[in-house]
Write an enzyme that holds these catalytic residues in place. Structure first.
Site, PDB file in Angstrom:
ATOM      1  N   THR A   1     -15.147   7.900  21.632  1.00 15.04           N
ATOM      2  CA  THR A   1     -16.127   8.677  20.857  1.00 15.04           C
ATOM      3  C   THR A   1     -16.922   9.631  21.735  1.00 15.04           C
ATOM      4  OG1 THR A   1     -16.284   6.949  19.195  1.00 15.04           O
ATOM      5  CG2 THR A   1     -18.168   8.412  19.361  1.00 15.04           C
TER       6      THR A   1
ATOM      7  N   SER B   1     -10.020   4.219  22.297  1.00 16.74           N
ATOM      8  CA  SER B   1      -9.806   3.026  23.121  1.00 16.74           C
ATOM      9  C   SER B   1      -8.946   1.929  22.475  1.00 16.74           C
ATOM     10  CB  SER B   1     -11.123   2.474  23.655  1.00 16.74           C
ATOM     11  OG  SER B   1     -11.840   1.771  22.682  1.00 16.74           O
TER      12      SER B   1
ATOM     13  N   THR C   1     -15.641   2.728  23.124  1.00 21.73           N
ATOM     14  CA  THR C   1     -16.397   1.481  23.221  1.00 21.73           C
ATOM     15  C   THR C   1     -15.652   0.269  22.654  1.00 21.73           C
ATOM     16  OG1 THR C   1     -17.520   1.943  21.130  1.00 21.73           O
ATOM     17  CG2 THR C   1     -18.618   2.670  23.157  1.00 21.73           C
ATOM     18  N   ASP C   2     -14.635   0.508  21.805  1.00 24.32           N
ATOM     19  CA  ASP C   2     -13.973  -0.632  21.154  1.00 24.32           C
ATOM     20  C   ASP C   2     -13.363  -1.619  22.161  1.00 24.32           C
ATOM     21  OD1 ASP C   2     -14.636   0.593  18.789  1.00 24.32           O
ATOM     22  OD2 ASP C   2     -12.589   1.162  18.251  1.00 24.32           O
TER      23      ASP C   2
END
Ligand code: ASP
Length: 336
Positions: free
Chosen positions: A24, A66, A98-99
Site C-alpha cells: 500500500t 505483500s 503490511t499483510d
C-alpha cells in the site's frame, strides 16, 4: 548542515539503503476509490525525504502486493542486504505491504547477522489518500536505521511512531494506522520528533544463515471439534514440516491425535504454538490432547511466536538442514 544526518545524537553522514518491495505504501487510490499498484513507486520517487540529511540509495527490488511475497523473495532481500553490508552501508530500510510484513521482517531477523540496523516499514493508507502514513513511516524508518542506538536490536518494524522487534510484532487491524502491535511484550521503543528512544532489549538472538528455502512447511489453526482430516491431507511426501496453532496454552481436540501421530510417524516435525493473542504455549495440561501429552508425542514448543512466525522459523531451520534436537533447540525462543 550539508550532507549530514541531523538526528539528535548523530553527527556523521549515514549511508542508508532503501529497498522497495511494493504494498500500500507504493499504491494510490483511483477515481473509484480502489487501491491499486502504480508503475512508478511514489515513495521511491520522492527526492525530498530527509534530503541532505542522509545519503539514500534506492533499490526498487519488487513492486508486489505483500500477499504475493514468498520466502524466495525474502531470501533475495536478505542477499541484497548482505551485499550492501559488504559495500559499507550503515543501515537498511525496507518498504513492504503490511499483510505479510511481519513474516519478511522475521525471516530477515533470523537469517541476517545482526550487524547494521535493518528496519521494515509500510503504510495503511495509500500515497494519495488523506492522512496517508507512508511518507511519514518511511521517514521514521530512515531515522531509526541511521541512529547508532539502533544497532544490535535485530530487525525492527517501525510504524506509527513505534519501534517493534520483528520477532514478536504482528498486524492486528485490517485498516487502522495503529495496526502493528507486540502482544505480551510491547514495543521496544518509540520514535519521537524524528529520533528513536529505546526502552527494551531482546535477551537473546538466534540467527541462521541459509542460501535456499524449502517448500512444504504448513500452518494449521486448531478449532473446537477439529478432527484428523486436515492432518491426513498433509500426510504426503511433499510435507516437510507443520506448525499448529493450538487452543489456549497449547492443547488440541483429541480427535486430531491419530492424524498427528501419522505425521510424526513420517518423521515430519510438528511445532506447537498458541492461537491466543497473548501468552506462550506450554505443556501444562495432562488430558487427551493436553500440552503434556502433545510434547510427549514429540511436538516441539515454540514459545512466544505466533503461527506465521513459527512457520518462518521452522522453514528457516529446515532449510538450514537442522533436524532432531538441533531443530528443537533452534525453535526454542524463551530463555528459562
Ligand atoms: N494489501 C496490502 C499489502 O500487504 C496492505 C498494505 O500494504 O498495507 O500489500
Amino acid at each position: 548542515m550539508g550532507n549530514q544526518f541531523v538526528g539528535r545524537g548523530v553527527n556523521v553522514v549515514k549511508k542508508i539503503l532503501a529497498i522497495h518491495t511494493g504494498g500500500t505504501i507504493s499504491m494510490s487510490q483511483n477515481a473509484q476509490g480502489e487501491v491499486v499498484p502504480n508503475d512508478q513507486n511514489p515513495i521511491a520517487q520522492d527526492a525530498t525525504i530527509l534530503a541532505g540529511r542522509v545519503q539514500l540509495i534506492t533499490d526498487e527490488m519488487f513492486n508486489l502486493p505483500s500477499p504475493h511475497m514468498t520466502p524466495v523473495q525474502m531470501l533475495q532481500i536478505k542477499q541484497r542486504i548482505l551485499k550492501a553490508e559488504a559495500q559499507g552501508i550503515d543501515g537498511v530500510v525496507i518498504t513492504h505491504g503490511t499483510d505479510t510484513l511481519e513474516e519478511t521482517a522475521y525471516f530477515l531477523d533470523l537469517t541476517l547477522p545482526n550487524t547494521i540496523p535493518v528496519v521494515v516499514t509500510g503504510a495503511m493508507r495509500s500515497s494519495n489518500e488523506v492522512g496517508s502514513d507512508g511518507l511519514y513511516n518511511f521517514q521514521s524508518a530512515i531515522e531509526v536505521a541511521a541512529a547508532d542506538a539502533s544497532r544490535d536490536n535485530g530487525v525492527m518494524v517501525v510504524m506509527n511512531d513505534e519501534i517493534h522487534t520483528a520477532r514478536y510484532v504482528t498486524k492486528t487491524h485490517t485498516t487502522n494506522v495503529a495496526t502493528f502491535r507486540t502482544p505480551t511484550f510491547g514495543p521496544i521503543g518509540l520514535v519521537t520528533k524524528g529520533h528513536p528512544m529505546y526502552f527494551q532489549k531482546l535477551i537473546q538472538q538466534t540467527t541462521c544463515d541459509i542460501d535456499h528455502v524449502i517448500d512444504g512447511v504448513y500452518l494449521l489453526k486448531a478449532y473446537a471439534g477439529m478432527d484428523a482430516s486436515l492432518f491426513d491431507a498433509l500426510a504426503t511426501d511433499q510435507t516437510r514440516g507443520l506448525v499448529i496453532e493450538g487452543v489456549g496454552a497449547g492443547n488440541l481436540p483429541p480427535a486430531t491425535l491419530p492424524g498427528i501421530q501419522r505425521l510424526l510417524d513420517r518423521q515430519i516435525p510438528i511445532v506447537l504454538v498458541s492461537r491466543c493473542y497473548n501468552g506462550v504455549a506450554e505443556d501444562i495440561y495432562d488430558y487427551p490432547g493436553g500440552g503434556i501429552g502433545l510434547c510427549k508425542m514429540g511436538l516441539l514448543l515454540c514459545q512466544g511466536l505466533n503461527g506465521q512466525k513459527a512457520r518462518i522459523k521452522l522453514l528457516v531451520g529446515l532449510s538450514a538442514g537442522l533436524t532432531g534436537s538441533a531443530l528443537a533447540d533452534f525453535l526454542r525462543t524463551a530463555v528459562s
